[in-house]
Each structure stands twice: as C-alpha cells, then as structure tokens.
Design a protein around this motif. Structure first.
Motif, PDB file in Angstrom:
ATOM      1  N   MET A 211       0.832  -1.198   0.000  1.00  0.00           N
ATOM      2  CA  MET A 211       0.000   0.000   0.000  1.00  0.00           C
ATOM      3  C   MET A 211       0.873   1.257   0.000  1.00  0.00           C
ATOM      4  O   MET A 211       0.596   2.231  -0.715  1.00  0.00           O
ATOM      5  CB  MET A 211      -0.921  -0.032   1.214  1.00  0.00           C
ATOM      6  CG  MET A 211      -2.002   1.040   1.208  1.00  0.00           C
ATOM      7  SD  MET A 211      -3.105   0.792   2.638  1.00  0.00           S
ATOM      8  CE  MET A 211      -4.104   2.273   2.528  1.00  0.00           C
ATOM      9  N   ALA A 212       1.931   1.243   0.797  1.00  0.00           N
ATOM     10  CA  ALA A 212       2.857   2.374   0.822  1.00  0.00           C
ATOM     11  C   ALA A 212       3.506   2.565  -0.548  1.00  0.00           C
ATOM     12  O   ALA A 212       3.657   3.696  -1.033  1.00  0.00           O
ATOM     13  CB  ALA A 212       3.919   2.144   1.894  1.00  0.00           C
ATOM     14  N   ARG A 213       3.878   1.461  -1.185  1.00  0.00           N
ATOM     15  CA  ARG A 213       4.497   1.552  -2.513  1.00  0.00           C
ATOM     16  C   ARG A 213       3.532   2.169  -3.513  1.00  0.00           C
ATOM     17  O   ARG A 213       3.917   3.032  -4.300  1.00  0.00           O
ATOM     18  CB  ARG A 213       4.931   0.158  -2.970  1.00  0.00           C
ATOM     19  CG  ARG A 213       5.575   0.115  -4.356  1.00  0.00           C
ATOM     20  CD  ARG A 213       5.845  -1.307  -4.809  1.00  0.00           C
ATOM     21  NE  ARG A 213       4.614  -2.064  -4.974  1.00  0.00           N
ATOM     22  CZ  ARG A 213       3.829  -1.995  -6.062  1.00  0.00           C
ATOM     23  NH1 ARG A 213       4.140  -1.164  -7.054  1.00  0.00           N
ATOM     24  NH2 ARG A 213       2.740  -2.731  -6.140  1.00  0.00           N
ATOM     25  N   ARG A 214       2.294   1.725  -3.486  1.00  0.00           N
ATOM     26  CA  ARG A 214       1.308   2.230  -4.443  1.00  0.00           C
ATOM     27  C   ARG A 214       1.015   3.722  -4.240  1.00  0.00           C
ATOM     28  O   ARG A 214       0.724   4.439  -5.208  1.00  0.00           O
ATOM     29  CB  ARG A 214       0.019   1.417  -4.353  1.00  0.00           C
ATOM     30  CG  ARG A 214       0.146   0.026  -5.006  1.00  0.00           C
ATOM     31  CD  ARG A 214      -1.188  -0.693  -5.047  1.00  0.00           C
ATOM     32  NE  ARG A 214      -1.122  -1.889  -5.896  1.00  0.00           N
ATOM     33  CZ  ARG A 214      -1.273  -1.894  -7.212  1.00  0.00           C
ATOM     34  NH1 ARG A 214      -1.503  -0.748  -7.850  1.00  0.00           N
ATOM     35  NH2 ARG A 214      -1.212  -3.011  -7.902  1.00  0.00           N
ATOM     36  N   LEU A 215       1.075   4.185  -3.026  1.00  0.00           N
ATOM     37  CA  LEU A 215       0.808   5.600  -2.738  1.00  0.00           C
ATOM     38  C   LEU A 215       2.077   6.442  -2.714  1.00  0.00           C
ATOM     39  O   LEU A 215       2.009   7.660  -2.476  1.00  0.00           O
ATOM     40  CB  LEU A 215       0.074   5.727  -1.397  1.00  0.00           C
ATOM     41  CG  LEU A 215      -1.351   5.172  -1.374  1.00  0.00           C
ATOM     42  CD1 LEU A 215      -1.892   5.166   0.052  1.00  0.00           C
ATOM     43  CD2 LEU A 215      -2.271   5.969  -2.299  1.00  0.00           C
ATOM     44  N   ASP A 216       3.214   5.795  -2.951  1.00  0.00           N
ATOM     45  CA  ASP A 216       4.512   6.475  -2.910  1.00  0.00           C
ATOM     46  C   ASP A 216       4.736   7.167  -1.565  1.00  0.00           C
ATOM     47  O   ASP A 216       5.148   8.321  -1.478  1.00  0.00           O
ATOM     48  CB  ASP A 216       4.626   7.495  -4.044  1.00  0.00           C
ATOM     49  CG  ASP A 216       6.064   7.964  -4.261  1.00  0.00           C
ATOM     50  OD1 ASP A 216       6.998   7.225  -3.873  1.00  0.00           O
ATOM     51  OD2 ASP A 216       6.260   9.082  -4.796  1.00  0.00           O
ATOM     52  N   LEU A 217       4.436   6.435  -0.497  1.00  0.00           N
ATOM     53  CA  LEU A 217       4.662   6.897   0.867  1.00  0.00           C
ATOM     54  C   LEU A 217       5.629   5.944   1.560  1.00  0.00           C
ATOM     55  O   LEU A 217       5.821   4.802   1.109  1.00  0.00           O
ATOM     56  CB  LEU A 217       3.351   6.946   1.658  1.00  0.00           C
ATOM     57  CG  LEU A 217       2.279   7.915   1.159  1.00  0.00           C
ATOM     58  CD1 LEU A 217       0.997   7.738   1.963  1.00  0.00           C
ATOM     59  CD2 LEU A 217       2.766   9.360   1.233  1.00  0.00           C
ATOM     60  N   ALA A 218       6.220   6.396   2.643  1.00  0.00           N
ATOM     61  CA  ALA A 218       7.058   5.514   3.450  1.00  0.00           C
ATOM     62  C   ALA A 218       6.175   4.564   4.253  1.00  0.00           C
ATOM     63  O   ALA A 218       5.084   4.940   4.698  1.00  0.00           O
ATOM     64  CB  ALA A 218       7.927   6.332   4.392  1.00  0.00           C
ATOM     65  N   ALA A 219       6.647   3.328   4.414  1.00  0.00           N
ATOM     66  CA  ALA A 219       5.963   2.373   5.298  1.00  0.00           C
ATOM     67  C   ALA A 219       6.527   2.551   6.697  1.00  0.00           C
ATOM     68  O   ALA A 219       7.741   2.464   6.893  1.00  0.00           O
ATOM     69  CB  ALA A 219       6.178   0.944   4.809  1.00  0.00           C
TER      70      ALA A 219
END
Length: 449
Positions: A211-219
């Motif tokens: 999910m973080a990858r898809r939103l380009d956010l840090a996990a």
C-alpha cells in the motif's frame, strides 16, 4: 471564510483541501488498500479493480456524506457506506471487501498525508521562488546604506542588503527544515483497530508495504494512530515560517510609515486604498503576513496539545487536527505568496534612507566615536564623555561633530579628519558586506546542492 481565501490563502493551499480533494484523497487510499491486498493475495485482483473503479469523487453524494458524518463522527464511515453501495450495484462479492481490514483512522490519516504532500509541493515551490527572489534583491541592494534600528530607535548604519540577507538566512533554514521533515511526514497509516494489523493476519505487513508503494509513501515501522509528532512537527514548521514572514511584514510596514518612507509595497491600481481617505496606500501584503503570524502560534499549539492522545486511539485530540492543520498550511501558503509579491515589487527610496541617516545630526555614529576614543580613555570613560556630547546635541539641536570638538577633554584627542571618517556612515559598516557574502554563498551551495 471562503470569501477571504484570495486575501489570506492565495496559492495551492486551499486547492489541496477542498471538499472534493478531501474525498478523492480518501477514495485514493481505499483504492490503494484494495489493490495492495490483491498484490499479496488477500483478495482477487478482479475484486480490487471492481472496488477501485468506483473510487471517484464525482460518484459520491457529498451533501449526504456531510450530513451523515455529523452522526458517524468522521467522514470515513459514511464514505465507506456509499462506496460499498456503489460497488454492490455492479459486484456484490467485491462489495464485501471494501475497506477490508482497515479502520477509519487508517483511511483518514493516510488521506491527510496525501493532501499535505500536495500542499507542500506547492509551498516548497513558492518557498524556492521567494528564496531566489530574496537573494536577487539582497545582491541588488548590497551596498544600499540605511539606518539600523534597535528598540525602534536609530542605531548604527547597516545596508538594505544586510537586512535582506537576514531574511534570506532564515528562509534557507526553513527550506532545510522542510527537506528534513518531509520523509518523516509522508508516511502511510495502516494498523487496523488497535495497530496490530490483526484483521489482515498473516498478510498485514505485506499489505502495508504494498500500500505504501502504491501511494509512494514511506511504510512506518508501526502504525502511528496515537503518536502524532509527525503532524505536530509540520505545524511547528508552518508557525516558524509564518513568524519569519511576519518579521518581514513588520519591518516593511514600519519602514513604510509616512515619517520614514524608506520602503513601500508595490504600486498597483486599487491596492491598499481606504474607504474614507483617498490618499492612503495601506500595506496589504504586510497585513496578511502579520495576520498569519498572529494566528499560526495558536493553531500550532492545538496540534501540540493534541499530542496527548488516549491509549490506542485519541478522543478529541485527533479530531482537533482535522481542520486546524489544513488551515495552518493554507495560511502559510498565503503568506508566502504575499511575501513573494511584496519582494518582487518592493519600492526602495534611497533618498529617504540617506535623509533619515542625517536626521540624528550625527548621533547615529556615537558608537564608532566611543570605540575610537575608548582605545585611549578606556571604554567606560569614553562612553560617558560621548554620552555627554549626545545629550548636548539633543538639548541644543547642534551636531555631534561640533559637540565633540567643543568638549574640553576630548578636543585634544580628536583629529578633525579622523572624526570626519568616524562620523561617515559609509565608512562604518563593519563586516556587513562579508556577512552578506556568507549568506549568499550558503544560498548558492544549498540551491546547487
């Protein structure tokens, strides 16, 4: 008030936090959740796409959503209800997996982060523009001499370039702080009911990473439902920025007073007028920056107060963030736009600066004389004798040079040519130019780096 957005909140800020932008951000998170779950095998890819296909704000009944939120306590609950109904109309099986394994705060927090990222992209670009413009004006007015002022009274001379270099130095620190906090801020929220990801076991961590990858956010290392330092840090940064810009507004507005008239805001038709006094040209940009600086500390304090949240989910503190942080970001963005407009069109009256330097009849150079005499008399004695001469100037309306040359104890110590140099503001600027160069070098290094 939306009617005042063009005054207090010009720029990208309000665009990132419109009702439509808010709901679309929530739907983007729901779509990313479904697709991430499909990535790791929690749901079928077709199910994820059936959900994502309906994650479009134009399909949501916003008035009904707003009314239902008043009963539900947040936007996520009625939004999930509407989204589920939309999906069910096409795929009853997929509808059962809407919002699967998440909690309302997961969606609301992550959507807020997406909105903050959008707002900060615009703010960062405007900050870059202001910094570049400030550096240009600093170099342009590098040698423009003016009176320094402490406690609102004239002090030894400085240059307008040095005053602008002080602003540039502060703005460079603000840009560096923003660069440092962005990676901490732009972080996914996904934890489920109490932050254990139990509803997604054994795939919770994998879903979070995807999910973080898809939103380009840090996990994150773990969910941050009740640890709100990331948002509070941004609030403090915004308040610091507003304070820095407020300082600019204060200095320019003071310099624009009729009796000083050294600096003025840009001249534009209808700008700064008065409903009763035709001659007025009020400093509008300064007023906006000062208003933002007055409001920002209280808004930031709300976010700091909200840090104390109860156990695994805050009650009241979390809700206090929802409107406060966007408002603070919008005010910051608006103050930045006003500051850029101000600096770009700043009117500098060099003649007034020179005239004001002469207004004290030499008193502005008393420190330089004291330091020179102090080498022979000691600082305390020199300070006392020069102070006596200054009092004579104030009392009699004479000039400092005449009072010094007429003082029985000082006349033998003062060479008239040397005194002329000591009383020349242009020859007593200390390290001003070198200090300006230090800041400009830092600007070039930070900008090129």
């Amino acid at each position: 008030m939306e009617l005042l957005n063009s005054l207090f909140r010009p720029g990208v800020g309000p665009q990132a936090f419109t009702p439509e932008a808010t709901i679309q951000a929530l739907l983007d998170v729901e779509a990313a959740l479904a697709r991430a779950e499909a990535d790791v095998g929690v749901i079928l890819p077709a199910t994820a796409e059936a959900i994502a296909a309906h994650c479009r704000v134009e399909r949501i009944d916003l008035p009904r959503l707003a009314a239902d939120a008043a009963q539900a306590g947040n936007l996520a609950i009625p939004l999930v209800r509407q989204l589920t109904a939309l999906v069910a109309a096409d795929d009853a099986v997929a509808a059962g997996f809407v919002h699967w394994g998440a909690t309302s705060q997961d969606i609301l927090d992550t959507a807020l982060v997406l909105q903050l990222r959008r707002a900060l992209a615009g703010i960062a670009a405007d900050l870059d523009s202001l910094i570049e413009l400030c550096a240009e004006r600093c170099a342009q007015h590098r040698g423009e001499i003016m009176a320094g002022r402490t406690w609102l009274q004239q002090a030894p001379p400085i240059t307008l370039g040095l005053k602008l270099a002080s602003l540039l130095d502060a703005l460079l620190r603000q840009r560096e702080r923003l660069r440092q906090l962005r990676p901490r801020l732009l972080t996914l929220q996904l934890g489920g009911a109490v932050g254990t990801l139990a509803a997604l076991a054994p795939h919770g961590l994998a879903v979070m990473e995807q999910m973080a990858r898809r939103l380009d956010l840090a996990a994150p290392d773990l969910p941050w439902h009740s640890q709100r330092d990331r948002l509070a840090e941004l609030a403090c940064w915004s308040a610091l920025l507003c304070g820095t810009l407020g300082k600019l507004g204060r200095d320019v507005s003071l310099s624009a007073q009729t009796e000083i008239a050294e600096l003025r805001e840009p001249e534009q038709p209808g700008r700064g007028g008065s409903s009763s006094m035709p001659h007025k040209r009020n400093p509008v940009a300064c007023a906006v920056m000062l208003a933002a600086a007055a409001r920002a500390p209280g808004l930031a304090a709300t976010l700091l107060t909200a840090l104390v949240q109860e156990q695994e989910r805050g009650l009241g503190g979390w809700q206090a963030e929802w409107e406060t942080l966007p408002d603070l970001l919008c005010l910051s963005a608006g103050a930045l736009r006003q500051a850029e407009e101000l600096l770009r069109g700043l009117v500098v009256d060099s003649d007034a600066m020179r005239r004001n330097l002469e207004a004290s009849r030499g008193l502005i150079m008393a420190e330089a004389v004291t330091m020179a005499l102090g080498q022979r008399l000691g600082h305390a004695r020199a300070h006392l004798l020069v102070a006596e001469c200054c009092e004579q100037v104030r009392r009699q309306g004479s000039r400092l040079a005449d009072a010094l040359l007429g003082h029985p104890e000082l006349i033998s110590l003062l060479n008239e040519d040397a005194l002329h140099t000591l009383l020349d503001p242009d020859k007593n600027l200390g390290a001003a130019d070198a200090l300006i160069e230090r800041v400009l070098r830092h600007y070039r290094e930070q900008t090129d780096g």
